[in-house]
Motif scaffolding. Structure first.
Motif, mmCIF file in Angstrom:
data_model
loop_
_atom_site.group_PDB
_atom_site.id
_atom_site.type_symbol
_atom_site.label_atom_id
_atom_site.label_comp_id
_atom_site.label_asym_id
_atom_site.label_seq_id
_atom_site.Cartn_x
_atom_site.Cartn_y
_atom_site.Cartn_z
ATOM 1 N N THR A 150 26.562 23.819 19.632
ATOM 2 C CA THR A 150 27.801 24.297 19.000
ATOM 3 C C THR A 150 27.495 25.198 17.820
ATOM 4 O OG1 THR A 150 28.984 22.293 19.657
ATOM 5 C CG2 THR A 150 29.947 23.599 17.890
ATOM 6 N N TYR A 151 26.566 24.782 16.979
ATOM 7 C CA TYR A 151 26.212 25.599 15.816
ATOM 8 C C TYR A 151 25.554 26.914 16.236
ATOM 9 C CZ TYR A 151 27.236 21.622 12.741
ATOM 10 O OH TYR A 151 27.871 20.605 12.052
ATOM 11 N N GLN A 165 28.348 29.106 17.215
ATOM 12 C CA GLN A 165 29.070 29.525 16.011
ATOM 13 C C GLN A 165 28.323 30.625 15.271
ATOM 14 O OE1 GLN A 165 29.809 25.384 14.317
ATOM 15 N NE2 GLN A 165 31.724 26.405 13.790
ATOM 16 N N GLY A 196 33.688 23.672 15.384
ATOM 17 C CA GLY A 196 32.470 22.978 14.976
ATOM 18 C C GLY A 196 32.762 21.665 14.278
ATOM 19 N N SER A 205 30.347 23.085 9.521
ATOM 20 C CA SER A 205 30.883 24.021 10.496
ATOM 21 C C SER A 205 31.184 25.371 9.863
ATOM 22 C CB SER A 205 32.161 23.443 11.125
ATOM 23 O OG SER A 205 32.727 24.352 12.033
#
Length: 498
Positions: A469-470, A473, A426, A444
């Motif tokens: 991306t988050y 994650q 991240g 991140s």
């Protein structure tokens, strides 16, 4: 050779997803009833659509004919991984139609953040969100923290409950079987709900001057986000909105209770109570909280961020507890938190990464893994220093004396390194978009460790790839990799197997 999943494997997965959809449909009736009573017609319509979709999926699964009802390990892991994709997708419907999100992906982002008990948010104009929608956001924390799977295990009978339980990143079975353990977890939640809501409502009513219904609204929502270590809040300024040290203290107690393992809750309820302080996990988390608190306070004192010791101690204490428990509540704005440079910034970031206890609602690497990693490193150093051929056995106390086996040490190190890699992933994406190293790494870690503290990176205008991306994650961090990897393996076997 990979064996391609058969049609019956998909049917078994479909039946389990249908059961979970029915549980979520039942949960959706609570904000629907709230909206109807409050005459919030637009939210009520969106909740009706959401409940209808969940109910349709659940009802359709009842017509699936399965030859073998045995839920194997791979089935359970796939069900859990898909649950954390399906529920946010349907659960985002009321948020998407609320008018408080720029695009559907932002609504899905918040639904995933809610269910994964992260607390990062892309909502706009939160302070004017309809109360029923605000309640739904916080109820997602409760569903994700206590576990939709736990609810399904409580309500539905059938084999295979163990794999669903472990797939939801829960490591300990407190009572002889999974179903009785699930019921105990709900009893703990109910007990804390009554006490927590009463305490928060009393503070807002008697000390802050809120009306009865307003007090209950804030108390219920803050409880859901606090005990389930989520981080959403009814107002945009989070816990700083209340300007009350007493309110912060009650909230901190709820955050700590949520970050405790349910095994520890069981020991404190049933006894022996003093024995829990012998546990490696308890000692580890007490040590890491003290360490990160020390770093943060030294950093704030050196940076001169606050003019007096009382303000410094109060802000440092709350932010570190919030970070370490994986809650994400804050009493300072994101812009002010971004000014916490040096040791203070590092202390909060480390606390987020470490997380709470295993089998709790908190995220992060978890205290038990940290303790075992330290034990394993000490073991390796001692082994090097001992004479050649000498054999040593490393033990630790966790509800009884246990041995650190090579397999256990390897498993702990693997998951810990996966979390580090997730944090770096991240951060790398954010760095690619020009964010600073400090901000990129902090945000991140917050997403990957399911915390929700932000220094301003998470906002509706951030790049699309960073949002995705988050989301990944939060999904990976909440399920601690195994269920997600099992899903990928299942799909690969389906595509390439024979």
């Amino acid at each position: 050779m990979l064996l391609r999943p058969e049609a019956d494997d998909f049917r078994i997965i479909g039946v389990q997803l249908g059961r979970i959809s029915l549980v979520t449909a039942l949960a959706g009736t609570f904000p629907l009833a709230w909206a109807l009573i409050a005459r919030e017609w637009a939210p009520a319509t969106s909740f009706l659509i959401m409940v209808g979709v969940f109910a349709l999926l659940g009802t359709a699964s009842r017509f699936i004919e399965v030859r073998h009802h045995q839920l194997e390990w791979s089935h359970g892991m796939v069900v859990v991984a898909l649950t954390w994709l399906l529920v946010p997708a349907v659960g985002a419907i009321p948020l998407m139609f609320s008018g408080h999100y720029g695009q559907p992906l932002d609504a899905y982002f918040d639904a995933m953040s809610g269910l994964s008990t992260t607390g990062l948010a892309l909502i706009q104009d939160l302070d004017h969100l309809a109360p029923s929608l605000n309640f739904w956001r916080h109820l997602l924390h409760f569903l994700g923290g206590q576990g939709i799977i736990i609810a399904a295990l409580t309500l539905f009978t059938g084999s295979g409950g163990t794999t669903l339980y472990y797939g939801e990143a829960r490591q300990e079975r407190i009572l002889p079987n999974v179903r009785s353990t699930a019921r105990f977890i709900w009893k703990v939640a109910a007990y804390h709900f009554v006490i927590g809501v009463a305490a928060l409502a009393a503070v807002t009513f008697f000390l802050l001057g809120f009306g009865v219904w307003r007090s209950l609204f804030h108390a219920v929502n803050v409880f859901f986000a606090g005990f389930d270590t989520g981080g959403f809040s009814p107002m945009s300024t989070s816990i700083g909105y209340y300007h009350s040290a007493v309110f912060e203290g009650v909230t901190a107690i709820l955050m700590v209770a949520g970050a405790m393992s349910f095994g520890l809750h069981f020991a404190l309820w049933r006894g022996p109570r003093l024995a829990v302080f012998k546990n490696l996990e308890t000692r580890t988390i007490l040590g890491t909280v003290a360490f990160t608190m020390f770093l943060t306070m030294i950093g704030l004192a050196a940076g001169g961020v606050y003019s007096n010791a009382a303000g410094l101690g109060r802000q440092a204490f709350f932010q570190v507890v919030s970070a370490h428990t994986g809650t994400g509540f804050t009493t300072v704005p994101a812009g002010e938190l971004a000014l916490w440079g040096g040791l203070a910034f590092g202390g909060v970031a480390i606390a987020m990464a470490l997380g709470g206890m295993a089998s709790s609602t908190a995220g992060g690497v978890k205290a038990l893994r940290i303790g075992l990693t330290i034990r394993n490193l000490v073991h390796q150093i001692r082994q090097v220093l001992l004479p050649e051929g000498a054999i040593q056995s490393t033990t630790y106390y966790q509800n009884g004396i246990k041995r650190v086996t090579p397999e256990l040490g390897q498993a702990v190190m693997t998951v810990s390194l996966l979390f580090v890699a997730l944090f770096l992933l991240g951060a790398g994406v954010a760095l690619g978009y020009g964010y600073g190293v400090q901000e990129a790494l902090f945000e991140s870690v917050s997403a990957g460790a399911s915390v929700g503290l932000s220094v301003g990176v998470t906002e509706p205008s951030m790049p699309l790839l960073l949002k995705l991306t988050y989301i990944v994650q939060m999904w990976l961090g909440r399920l601690e990799f195994v269920a997600v990897f099992s899903l990928f393996g299942f799909l690969y076997a389906w595509a390439r197997g024979k």
